[in-house]
Write a protein that holds these residues in place. Structure first.
Motif, PDB file in Angstrom:
ATOM      1  N   GLN A   1       0.819  -1.211   0.000  1.00 40.81           N
ATOM      2  CA  GLN A   1       0.000   0.000   0.000  1.00 40.81           C
ATOM      3  C   GLN A   1       0.855   1.264   0.000  1.00 40.81           C
ATOM      4  O   GLN A   1       0.556   2.214  -0.697  1.00 40.81           O
ATOM      5  N   GLY A   2       1.903   1.251   0.818  1.00 41.00           N
ATOM      6  CA  GLY A   2       2.692   2.470   0.945  1.00 41.00           C
ATOM      7  C   GLY A   2       4.083   2.223   1.489  1.00 41.00           C
ATOM      8  O   GLY A   2       4.460   1.109   1.844  1.00 41.00           O
TER       9      GLY A   2
ATOM     10  N   ILE B   1      11.160   2.451  -5.915  1.00 38.12           N
ATOM     11  CA  ILE B   1       9.841   1.934  -5.507  1.00 38.12           C
ATOM     12  C   ILE B   1       8.810   1.976  -6.627  1.00 38.12           C
ATOM     13  O   ILE B   1       7.724   1.408  -6.471  1.00 38.12           O
ATOM     14  N   ARG B   2       9.113   2.632  -7.731  1.00 33.93           N
ATOM     15  CA  ARG B   2       8.142   2.731  -8.832  1.00 33.93           C
ATOM     16  C   ARG B   2       7.555   1.368  -9.210  1.00 33.93           C
ATOM     17  O   ARG B   2       6.340   1.225  -9.337  1.00 33.93           O
ATOM     18  N   PRO B   3       8.371   0.303  -9.380  1.00 33.74           N
ATOM     19  CA  PRO B   3       7.795  -1.001  -9.749  1.00 33.74           C
ATOM     20  C   PRO B   3       6.934  -1.636  -8.646  1.00 33.74           C
ATOM     21  O   PRO B   3       6.179  -2.566  -8.921  1.00 33.74           O
ATOM     22  N   LEU B   4       7.029  -1.139  -7.422  1.00 29.95           N
ATOM     23  CA  LEU B   4       6.239  -1.710  -6.323  1.00 29.95           C
ATOM     24  C   LEU B   4       4.782  -1.261  -6.369  1.00 29.95           C
ATOM     25  O   LEU B   4       3.935  -1.815  -5.681  1.00 29.95           O
ATOM     26  N   ASN B   5       4.494  -0.211  -7.147  1.00 31.59           N
ATOM     27  CA  ASN B   5       3.136   0.331  -7.283  1.00 31.59           C
ATOM     28  C   ASN B   5       2.515   0.749  -5.950  1.00 31.59           C
ATOM     29  O   ASN B   5       1.320   0.548  -5.719  1.00 31.59           O
ATOM     30  N   ALA B   6       3.318   1.325  -5.084  1.00 34.31           N
ATOM     31  CA  ALA B   6       2.803   1.831  -3.811  1.00 34.31           C
ATOM     32  C   ALA B   6       1.905   3.036  -4.077  1.00 34.31           C
ATOM     33  O   ALA B   6       2.076   3.749  -5.064  1.00 34.31           O
ATOM     34  N   ASN B   7       0.938   3.230  -3.184  1.00 32.84           N
ATOM     35  CA  ASN B   7      -0.012   4.335  -3.341  1.00 32.84           C
ATOM     36  C   ASN B   7       0.503   5.646  -2.741  1.00 32.84           C
ATOM     37  O   ASN B   7       0.100   6.714  -3.179  1.00 32.84           O
ATOM     38  N   TYR B   8       1.358   5.548  -1.723  1.00 31.99           N
ATOM     39  CA  TYR B   8       1.764   6.754  -1.006  1.00 31.99           C
ATOM     40  C   TYR B   8       3.087   6.541  -0.278  1.00 31.99           C
ATOM     41  O   TYR B   8       3.548   5.405  -0.106  1.00 31.99           O
ATOM     42  N   ILE B   9       3.663   7.656   0.143  1.00 35.18           N
ATOM     43  CA  ILE B   9       4.823   7.668   1.043  1.00 35.18           C
ATOM     44  C   ILE B   9       4.443   8.553   2.215  1.00 35.18           C
ATOM     45  O   ILE B   9       3.930   9.658   2.029  1.00 35.18           O
ATOM     46  N   THR B  10       4.675   8.057   3.422  1.00 34.87           N
ATOM     47  CA  THR B  10       4.400   8.838   4.623  1.00 34.87           C
ATOM     48  C   THR B  10       5.665   8.926   5.478  1.00 34.87           C
ATOM     49  O   THR B  10       6.656   8.243   5.212  1.00 34.87           O
ATOM     50  N   GLY B  11       5.578   9.742   6.497  1.00 30.12           N
ATOM     51  CA  GLY B  11       6.675   9.861   7.446  1.00 30.12           C
ATOM     52  C   GLY B  11       6.321  10.840   8.534  1.00 30.12           C
ATOM     53  O   GLY B  11       5.275  11.504   8.477  1.00 30.12           O
ATOM     54  N   GLU B  12       7.155  10.892   9.551  1.00 31.72           N
ATOM     55  CA  GLU B  12       6.992  11.858  10.637  1.00 31.72           C
ATOM     56  C   GLU B  12       8.228  12.726  10.686  1.00 31.72           C
ATOM     57  O   GLU B  12       9.347  12.242  10.560  1.00 31.72           O
ATOM     58  N   LEU B  13       8.005  14.010  10.866  1.00 30.33           N
ATOM     59  CA  LEU B  13       9.104  14.965  10.895  1.00 30.33           C
ATOM     60  C   LEU B  13       9.807  14.932  12.241  1.00 30.33           C
ATOM     61  O   LEU B  13       9.178  14.756  13.284  1.00 30.33           O
ATOM     62  N   SER B  14      11.107  15.139  12.201  1.00 27.91           N
ATOM     63  CA  SER B  14      11.928  15.101  13.406  1.00 27.91           C
ATOM     64  C   SER B  14      11.689  16.328  14.282  1.00 27.91           C
ATOM     65  O   SER B  14      11.652  17.455  13.790  1.00 27.91           O
ATOM     66  N   ALA B  15      11.559  16.093  15.573  1.00 24.55           N
ATOM     67  CA  ALA B  15      11.406  17.193  16.527  1.00 24.55           C
ATOM     68  C   ALA B  15      12.704  17.989  16.649  1.00 24.55           C
ATOM     69  O   ALA B  15      12.687  19.160  17.029  1.00 24.55           O
TER      70      ALA B  15
END
Length: 196
Positions: free
Chosen positions: A121-122, A148-162
């Protein structure tokens, strides 16, 4: 210096053409020596690159700079089911006179599957650290997109560093970096839709 040289040629040289030919030959030899030295430097760096063959990382990008290489490698990790669980990208500087490369950038990600573990998914960025304002981060991010293009993921997420929140300049640079790649920033979270 050329005045003295010219006078000596007139006084002592019966055939100055020989001297001019010798000077031309010396210039050509010096040029050839420079080329040989450059080739030797490239051979040394190429031999050092071969050391990556003994690692669990695969080279995916090499940029030749004057006396060094910038190298991006990728390492895949798998879970007990044999499914891809993490993709890690590393940026190294490999310098001519150093035996080992210096890691200057690291991007670690988790793979997010659907509930049945049938498809990806992502991608979730766990950690993205390294030297800033040298272009390494952009090259790593572009390499991640390519990988990751061939993986066909829908999104990339992450959390920003404090850590970046403390210094407003760091925060601004960090936010600009993600936004130039199309990430949306909401609070301390980032998200990029890969499929529209």
């Amino acid at each position: 210096m050329s005045f003295i040289k010219n006078n000596l040629k007139r006084i002592y040289c019966s055939n100055c053409l020989d001297i001019m030919l010798s000077e031309k030959a010396i210039t050509e030899l010096n040029d050839e020596n420079k080329k040989i030295n450059q080739r030797n430097q490239h051979l040394l760096l190429t031999n050092q690159i071969q050391k990556f063959n003994s690692r669990s990382e695969n080279i995916m990008y090499i940029e030749d700079t004057k006396n060094s290489y910038f190298i991006i490698t990728v390492e895949n990790e798998y879970n007990l089911r044999g499914l891809l669980s993490n993709i890690n990208l590393y940026g190294y500087i490999l310098e001519q006179y150093k035996e080992y490369p210096t890691q200057v950038m690291r991007l670690n990600t988790d793979i997010i599957y659907d509930n049945s573990y049938n498809c990806i998914q992502g991608i979730h960025i766990i950690d993205f650290v390294g030297e800033s304002n040298k272009g390494y981060g952009s090259k790593i991010m572009n390499s991640l997109f390519d990988y990751i293009r061939p993986l066909n993921a829908n999104y990339i997420t992450g959390e920003l560093s404090a850590v970046d929140e403390v210094d407003l300049n760091n925060k601004s640079l960090r936010d600009h970096f993600y936004q130039k790649f199309g990430f949306k920033i909401t609070g301390k979270k980032i998200r990029l839709e890969l499929k529209s």
